[in-house]
Design a protein around this motif. Structure first.
Motif, PDB file in Angstrom:
ATOM      1  N   VAL A 137      55.776  53.225 -48.458  1.00 53.74           N
ATOM      2  CA  VAL A 137      54.560  53.132 -47.637  1.00 53.74           C
ATOM      3  C   VAL A 137      54.613  51.890 -46.756  1.00 53.74           C
ATOM      4  N   ASP A 138      55.034  50.773 -47.310  1.00 54.65           N
ATOM      5  CA  ASP A 138      55.139  49.524 -46.539  1.00 54.65           C
ATOM      6  C   ASP A 138      56.143  49.665 -45.398  1.00 54.65           C
ATOM      7  N   ALA A 139      57.248  50.372 -45.681  1.00 55.10           N
ATOM      8  CA  ALA A 139      58.264  50.572 -44.637  1.00 55.10           C
ATOM      9  C   ALA A 139      57.725  51.444 -43.508  1.00 55.10           C
ATOM     10  N   ILE A 140      56.841  52.394 -43.834  1.00 58.60           N
ATOM     11  CA  ILE A 140      56.202  53.223 -42.804  1.00 58.60           C
ATOM     12  C   ILE A 140      55.239  52.375 -41.970  1.00 58.60           C
ATOM     13  N   HIS A 141      54.410  51.584 -42.634  1.00 59.93           N
ATOM     14  CA  HIS A 141      53.413  50.776 -41.933  1.00 59.93           C
ATOM     15  C   HIS A 141      54.056  49.731 -41.029  1.00 59.93           C
ATOM     16  N   SER A 142      55.200  49.220 -41.427  1.00 56.97           N
ATOM     17  CA  SER A 142      55.903  48.214 -40.617  1.00 56.97           C
ATOM     18  C   SER A 142      56.798  48.853 -39.560  1.00 56.97           C
ATOM     19  N   ARG A 143      56.759  50.186 -39.485  1.00 59.67           N
ATOM     20  CA  ARG A 143      57.548  50.965 -38.527  1.00 59.67           C
ATOM     21  C   ARG A 143      59.059  50.826 -38.759  1.00 59.67           C
ATOM     22  N   GLN A 144      59.443  50.421 -39.975  1.00 59.78           N
ATOM     23  CA  GLN A 144      60.876  50.379 -40.292  1.00 59.78           C
ATOM     24  C   GLN A 144      61.439  51.796 -40.378  1.00 59.78           C
ATOM     25  N   ILE A 145      60.653  52.695 -40.956  1.00 58.37           N
ATOM     26  CA  ILE A 145      61.029  54.101 -41.039  1.00 58.37           C
ATOM     27  C   ILE A 145      59.881  54.936 -40.486  1.00 58.37           C
ATOM     28  N   ASN A 146      60.079  56.226 -40.390  1.00 62.25           N
ATOM     29  CA  ASN A 146      59.057  57.127 -39.852  1.00 62.25           C
ATOM     30  C   ASN A 146      58.512  58.043 -40.944  1.00 62.25           C
ATOM     31  N   GLN A 147      57.436  58.724 -40.610  1.00 58.78           N
ATOM     32  CA  GLN A 147      56.815  59.651 -41.557  1.00 58.78           C
ATOM     33  C   GLN A 147      56.637  61.013 -40.910  1.00 58.78           C
ATOM     34  N   VAL A 148      56.860  62.057 -41.713  1.00 64.40           N
ATOM     35  CA  VAL A 148      56.663  63.427 -41.234  1.00 64.40           C
ATOM     36  C   VAL A 148      55.683  64.138 -42.162  1.00 64.40           C
ATOM     37  N   PHE A 149      55.128  65.227 -41.655  1.00 64.97           N
ATOM     38  CA  PHE A 149      54.269  66.061 -42.479  1.00 64.97           C
ATOM     39  C   PHE A 149      54.519  67.519 -42.138  1.00 64.97           C
ATOM     40  N   VAL A 150      54.134  68.401 -43.056  1.00 65.03           N
ATOM     41  CA  VAL A 150      54.244  69.841 -42.851  1.00 65.03           C
ATOM     42  C   VAL A 150      52.887  70.349 -42.395  1.00 65.03           C
ATOM     43  N   PRO A 151      52.770  70.841 -41.170  1.00 62.77           N
ATOM     44  CA  PRO A 151      51.478  71.369 -40.711  1.00 62.77           C
ATOM     45  C   PRO A 151      51.026  72.534 -41.588  1.00 62.77           C
ATOM     46  N   MET A 152      49.754  72.514 -41.992  1.00 62.12           N
ATOM     47  CA  MET A 152      49.227  73.553 -42.875  1.00 62.12           C
ATOM     48  C   MET A 152      47.845  73.981 -42.410  1.00 62.12           C
ATOM     49  N   ALA A 153      47.428  75.164 -42.853  1.00 60.98           N
ATOM     50  CA  ALA A 153      46.077  75.627 -42.582  1.00 60.98           C
ATOM     51  C   ALA A 153      45.080  74.684 -43.244  1.00 60.98           C
ATOM     52  N   ASN A 154      43.893  74.584 -42.675  1.00 59.58           N
ATOM     53  CA  ASN A 154      42.902  73.605 -43.138  1.00 59.58           C
ATOM     54  C   ASN A 154      42.502  73.781 -44.594  1.00 59.58           C
ATOM     55  N   ALA A 155      42.564  75.005 -45.107  1.00 62.76           N
ATOM     56  CA  ALA A 155      42.117  75.252 -46.477  1.00 62.76           C
ATOM     57  C   ALA A 155      43.133  74.784 -47.516  1.00 62.76           C
ATOM     58  N   VAL A 156      44.335  74.427 -47.085  1.00 64.19           N
ATOM     59  CA  VAL A 156      45.389  74.018 -48.014  1.00 64.19           C
ATOM     60  C   VAL A 156      45.477  72.500 -48.027  1.00 64.19           C
ATOM     61  N   GLU A 157      45.302  71.917 -49.206  1.00 62.24           N
ATOM     62  CA  GLU A 157      45.289  70.463 -49.314  1.00 62.24           C
ATOM     63  C   GLU A 157      46.686  69.875 -49.286  1.00 62.24           C
ATOM     64  N   SER A 158      47.618  70.459 -50.054  1.00 62.64           N
ATOM     65  CA  SER A 158      48.969  69.904 -50.120  1.00 62.64           C
ATOM     66  C   SER A 158      49.929  70.950 -50.660  1.00 62.64           C
ATOM     67  N   LEU A 159      51.209  70.633 -50.567  1.00 55.69           N
ATOM     68  CA  LEU A 159      52.254  71.489 -51.097  1.00 55.69           C
ATOM     69  C   LEU A 159      52.926  70.813 -52.287  1.00 55.69           C
ATOM     70  N   ASN A 160      53.408  71.619 -53.210  1.00 54.89           N
ATOM     71  CA  ASN A 160      54.262  71.108 -54.283  1.00 54.89           C
ATOM     72  C   ASN A 160      55.452  70.388 -53.661  1.00 54.89           C
ATOM     73  N   VAL A 161      55.901  69.287 -54.284  1.00 55.88           N
ATOM     74  CA  VAL A 161      56.970  68.471 -53.699  1.00 55.88           C
ATOM     75  C   VAL A 161      58.249  69.268 -53.489  1.00 55.88           C
ATOM     76  N   ALA A 162      58.563  70.187 -54.406  1.00 57.32           N
ATOM     77  CA  ALA A 162      59.777  70.979 -54.258  1.00 57.32           C
ATOM     78  C   ALA A 162      59.664  71.940 -53.079  1.00 57.32           C
ATOM     79  N   ILE A 163      58.472  72.512 -52.882  1.00 56.99           N
ATOM     80  CA  ILE A 163      58.255  73.409 -51.749  1.00 56.99           C
ATOM     81  C   ILE A 163      58.277  72.619 -50.439  1.00 56.99           C
ATOM     82  N   CYS A 164      57.588  71.508 -50.419  1.00 55.40           N
ATOM     83  CA  CYS A 164      57.561  70.659 -49.225  1.00 55.40           C
ATOM     84  C   CYS A 164      58.979  70.247 -48.837  1.00 55.40           C
ATOM     85  N   GLY A 165      59.741  69.760 -49.808  1.00 58.52           N
ATOM     86  CA  GLY A 165      61.106  69.334 -49.532  1.00 58.52           C
ATOM     87  C   GLY A 165      61.969  70.460 -49.021  1.00 58.52           C
ATOM     88  N   SER A 166      61.835  71.629 -49.629  1.00 58.50           N
ATOM     89  CA  SER A 166      62.640  72.777 -49.221  1.00 58.50           C
ATOM     90  C   SER A 166      62.304  73.208 -47.790  1.00 58.50           C
TER      91      SER A 166
END
Length: 285
Positions: free
Chosen positions: A252-281
């Motif tokens: 998290v600190d590396a993201i905030h300091s812009r050392q690395i970047n962050q990505v996300f998986v776009p999802m429908a509004n009703a879906v809160e999150s994905l299982n880590v294995a599904i997200c990674g895949s």
């Protein structure tokens, strides 16, 4: 030895199977059985550099590249052994290390709910950093062995060059993770790193620069970008956090300091999150 004796009842099959060399029948006190019991614990796997693989298919997959240190078969498994598996044992195994054990004993040693009566003891492969990498998966504290095995399998399918394991990640050579990996665990380069900072340095050594390190998180930073807008054709790394806590503070600190970047998986509004294995895949593909 007193604890191991020839199964004379199946003598003719032994002669066919071994070419006049007897496969031993073992009991509870035998050294092979005790070793299998000990390897159920990570500390013993770490100390011996050995691990367990269960089931006809899983053992056969590993034997394609690695000969087992020991192979235990239940009486039922030996009596009903598939021809292909039998031939593979003849070609890949030191037959003096193949043992027959009572069904009851193999069931006790098994880590599965429906044991097949086949347990192999294999050496854990030693790996080093590849010289170059196109895609690397960084595991930041994934604890569930089922999720870990799924990620290993997806990484292999996506042709990841290596997986870097950060502290608090589960044992990739534990029985459940190996089963979930479906034979890909022994074909994967694993690199253990004692911190995220160390992992960043390791990635730099193989051509992955910090601006091409992308952490996926269920709580995206304001600078996070959709994963499918990233140019994954350049040497890159994907960081995945734990099931409950997500990515670690160091990431998290590396993201905030812009050392690395962050990505996300776009999802429908009703879906809160994905299982880590599904997200990674999803991101890996």
């Amino acid at each position: 030895e007193g604890s191991c004796h020839t199964n004379r009842k199946n003598f003719m099959k032994f002669r066919f199977f071994t070419g006049m060399r007897a496969i031993r029948r073992v009991r509870d006190a035998c050294a092979e059985v005790e070793l299998v019991r000990q390897l159920a614990f990570k500390k013993n796997r770490d100390a011996t550099k050995l691990c367990l693989v269960e089931g006809f298919r899983a053992v056969a997959d590993v034997m394609e590249n690695i000969s087992p240190k020991h192979l235990l078969l239940s009486e039922h498994a030996f009596a009903t052994i598939p021809t292909d598996f039998e031939n593979q044992i003849k070609q890949k195994c030191d037959l003096s290390r193949v043992c027959i054990a009572p069904d009851r004993l193999l069931n006790q040693l098994s880590d599965t709910t429906t044991p097949q009566g086949v347990i192999g003891v294999f050496e854990i492969p030693s790996t080093v950093l590849p010289r170059h990498a196109r895609l690397v998966l960084v595991i930041d504290g994934v604890r569930d062995p089922g999720n870990m095995g799924t990620l290993i399998r997806s990484a292999a399918a996506a042709e990841c060059d290596a997986i870097i394991l950060l502290p608090n990640s589960c044992d990739v050579f534990g029985p459940k993770a190996i089963r979930s990996g479906m034979g890909t665990t022994f074909k994967t380069h694993f690199i253990h790193s004692h911190s995220f900072e160390s992992a960043v340095n390791q990635l730099k050594m193989i051509g992955v620069h910090s601006q091409n390190i992308f952490a996926a998180s269920a709580v995206p930073h304001t600078s996070a970008i959709p994963y499918d807008t990233v140019d994954w054709t350049v040497p890159s790394a994907l960081v995945l956090g734990s099931e409950g806590n997500g990515i670690s503070t160091a990431v998290v600190d590396a993201i905030h300091s812009r050392q690395i970047n962050q990505v996300f998986v776009p999802m429908a509004n009703a879906v809160e999150s994905l299982n880590v294995a599904i997200c990674g895949s999803v991101v890996l593909f």
